[in-house]
Write a protein that holds these residues in place. Structure first.
Motif, PDB file in Angstrom:
ATOM      1  N   ARG A  76       0.844  -1.195   0.000  1.00 34.31           N
ATOM      2  CA  ARG A  76       0.000   0.000   0.000  1.00 34.31           C
ATOM      3  C   ARG A  76       0.883   1.250   0.000  1.00 34.31           C
ATOM      4  NH1 ARG A  76      -3.727  -1.768   4.926  1.00 34.31           N
ATOM      5  NH2 ARG A  76      -4.445   0.383   4.822  1.00 34.31           N
ATOM      6  N   ALA A  77       1.769   1.317  -1.001  1.00 32.68           N
ATOM      7  CA  ALA A  77       2.741   2.403  -1.079  1.00 32.68           C
ATOM      8  C   ALA A  77       2.078   3.759  -1.284  1.00 32.68           C
ATOM      9  CB  ALA A  77       3.750   2.136  -2.198  1.00 32.68           C
ATOM     10  N   ARG A  78       1.002   3.812  -2.047  1.00 34.65           N
ATOM     11  CA  ARG A  78       0.315   5.097  -2.271  1.00 34.65           C
ATOM     12  C   ARG A  78      -0.231   5.648  -0.944  1.00 34.65           C
ATOM     13  NH1 ARG A  78       0.621   8.867  -5.746  1.00 34.65           N
ATOM     14  NH2 ARG A  78       0.726   7.288  -7.360  1.00 34.65           N
TER      15      ARG A  78
ATOM     16  N   ARG B 205       6.764 -10.330  -2.539  1.00 27.17           N
ATOM     17  CA  ARG B 205       6.212 -10.243  -1.188  1.00 27.17           C
ATOM     18  C   ARG B 205       7.275  -9.619  -0.294  1.00 27.17           C
ATOM     19  NH1 ARG B 205       1.392 -10.705  -2.897  1.00 27.17           N
ATOM     20  NH2 ARG B 205       0.844 -12.721  -3.744  1.00 27.17           N
ATOM     21  N   LEU B 206       6.867  -8.613   0.452  1.00 22.99           N
ATOM     22  CA  LEU B 206       7.785  -7.915   1.351  1.00 22.99           C
ATOM     23  C   LEU B 206       7.245  -8.002   2.770  1.00 22.99           C
ATOM     24  CD1 LEU B 206       8.206  -4.728  -0.835  1.00 22.99           C
ATOM     25  CD2 LEU B 206       9.920  -6.493  -0.519  1.00 22.99           C
TER      26      LEU B 206
ATOM     27  N   ASN C 106      17.761  -5.643  -7.074  1.00 21.18           N
ATOM     28  CA  ASN C 106      17.492  -4.215  -7.101  1.00 21.18           C
ATOM     29  C   ASN C 106      17.063  -3.750  -5.715  1.00 21.18           C
ATOM     30  OD1 ASN C 106      14.512  -4.004  -6.739  1.00 21.18           O
ATOM     31  ND2 ASN C 106      14.529  -5.315  -8.539  1.00 21.18           N
ATOM     32  N   LEU C 107      17.012  -2.472  -5.567  1.00 20.88           N
ATOM     33  CA  LEU C 107      16.526  -1.873  -4.302  1.00 20.88           C
ATOM     34  C   LEU C 107      15.325  -0.986  -4.602  1.00 20.88           C
ATOM     35  CD1 LEU C 107      19.958  -0.966  -2.689  1.00 20.88           C
ATOM     36  CD2 LEU C 107      18.447  -2.859  -2.076  1.00 20.88           C
ATOM     37  N   LEU C 108      14.421  -1.491  -5.416  1.00 27.38           N
ATOM     38  CA  LEU C 108      13.269  -0.722  -5.842  1.00 27.38           C
ATOM     39  C   LEU C 108      12.080  -0.831  -4.891  1.00 27.38           C
ATOM     40  CD1 LEU C 108      13.384  -1.354  -9.691  1.00 27.38           C
ATOM     41  CD2 LEU C 108      14.169   0.648  -8.411  1.00 27.38           C
ATOM     42  N   PHE C 109      12.369  -1.096  -3.649  1.00 27.61           N
ATOM     43  CA  PHE C 109      11.315  -1.095  -2.639  1.00 27.61           C
ATOM     44  C   PHE C 109      11.713  -0.089  -1.572  1.00 27.61           C
ATOM     45  CE2 PHE C 109      14.287  -4.568  -2.012  1.00 27.61           C
ATOM     46  CZ  PHE C 109      14.722  -4.379  -0.721  1.00 27.61           C
ATOM     47  N   PHE C 110      10.741   0.319  -0.786  1.00 27.53           N
ATOM     48  CA  PHE C 110      11.012   1.314   0.254  1.00 27.53           C
ATOM     49  C   PHE C 110      11.498   0.636   1.521  1.00 27.53           C
ATOM     50  CE2 PHE C 110       7.721   3.202  -2.476  1.00 27.53           C
ATOM     51  CZ  PHE C 110       8.427   4.303  -2.916  1.00 27.53           C
ATOM     52  N   MET C 111      12.346   1.338   2.263  1.00 25.89           N
ATOM     53  CA  MET C 111      12.867   0.790   3.525  1.00 25.89           C
ATOM     54  C   MET C 111      12.535   1.734   4.661  1.00 25.89           C
ATOM     55  SD  MET C 111      16.537  -0.778   2.613  1.00 25.89           S
ATOM     56  CE  MET C 111      16.917  -1.029   0.916  1.00 25.89           C
TER      57      MET C 111
END
Length: 173
Positions: free
Chosen positions: A30-32, A95-96, A168-173
């Motif tokens: 739910r990044a938005r 899946r994160l 890649n690091l295309l996810f948020f941390m």
């Protein structure tokens, strides 16, 4: 700011709940909602990887390598790209799962601004054999907006792996 400017237990708990909600939103893709509800429009978001060499090396350094340095507009573009479904990293969906710990919260010289230190782990799983774990530390500045909501103003992520093993690091941390 010094590390003796502790916040009240109520403020600590509120910020802890904020960080847990952030982890849940990102874990649930739910990044938005994360961006619009929890990130300040004046915010900055940086990922640093340390370059470390042997002490005896003649070129010994501890430089910071900036993997990315983004403002709100750049974060919004990343979220929009994720939403298109055209990113190869999200087909099939990855899946994160996020874990946040060692939370410390301090008042700053600016009223309604908090310095927050935490450690995190992101477990990423995609397909059968595509599995990574990323470990990092964070230094955040979280501020209370005019409506009283907590918003992420600045985040510096210090990535602990010297060599990035993820594709890649295309996810948020």
């Amino acid at each position: 700011m010094s590390d003796i400017d502790d916040v009240s237990i109520e403020e600590f708990y509120e910020i802890q709940k904020y960080l847990y909600r952030e982890s849940r939103l990102l874990s649930d893709s739910r990044a938005r909602e994360w961006l619009e509800d929890l990130v300040d429009k004046q915010g900055s978001y940086q990922l640093i990887i340390k370059e470390e060499r042997f002490r005896r090396a003649k070129t010994a350094s501890k430089r910071d390598i900036m993997a990315y340095s983004e403002n709100y507009t750049a974060l919004e573009l990343r979220v929009t790209q994720m939403e298109t479904g055209l990113s190869w990293m999200n087909d099939p969906v990855q899946r994160l799962r996020y874990f946040i710990s060692n939370i410390e919260v301090f008042n700053t010289e600016s009223s309604g601004h908090y310095k927050v230190y935490s450690n995190g782990i992101v477990y990423r799983n995609r397909r059968v054999y595509d599995e990574t774990v990323s470990v990092y530390g964070r230094e955040d500045v979280i501020r209370r907006d005019s409506a009283g909501k907590l918003k992420l103003l600045n985040r510096i992520i210090k990535f602990d792996q010297r060599v990035v093993k993820d594709k890649n690091l295309l996810f948020f941390m």
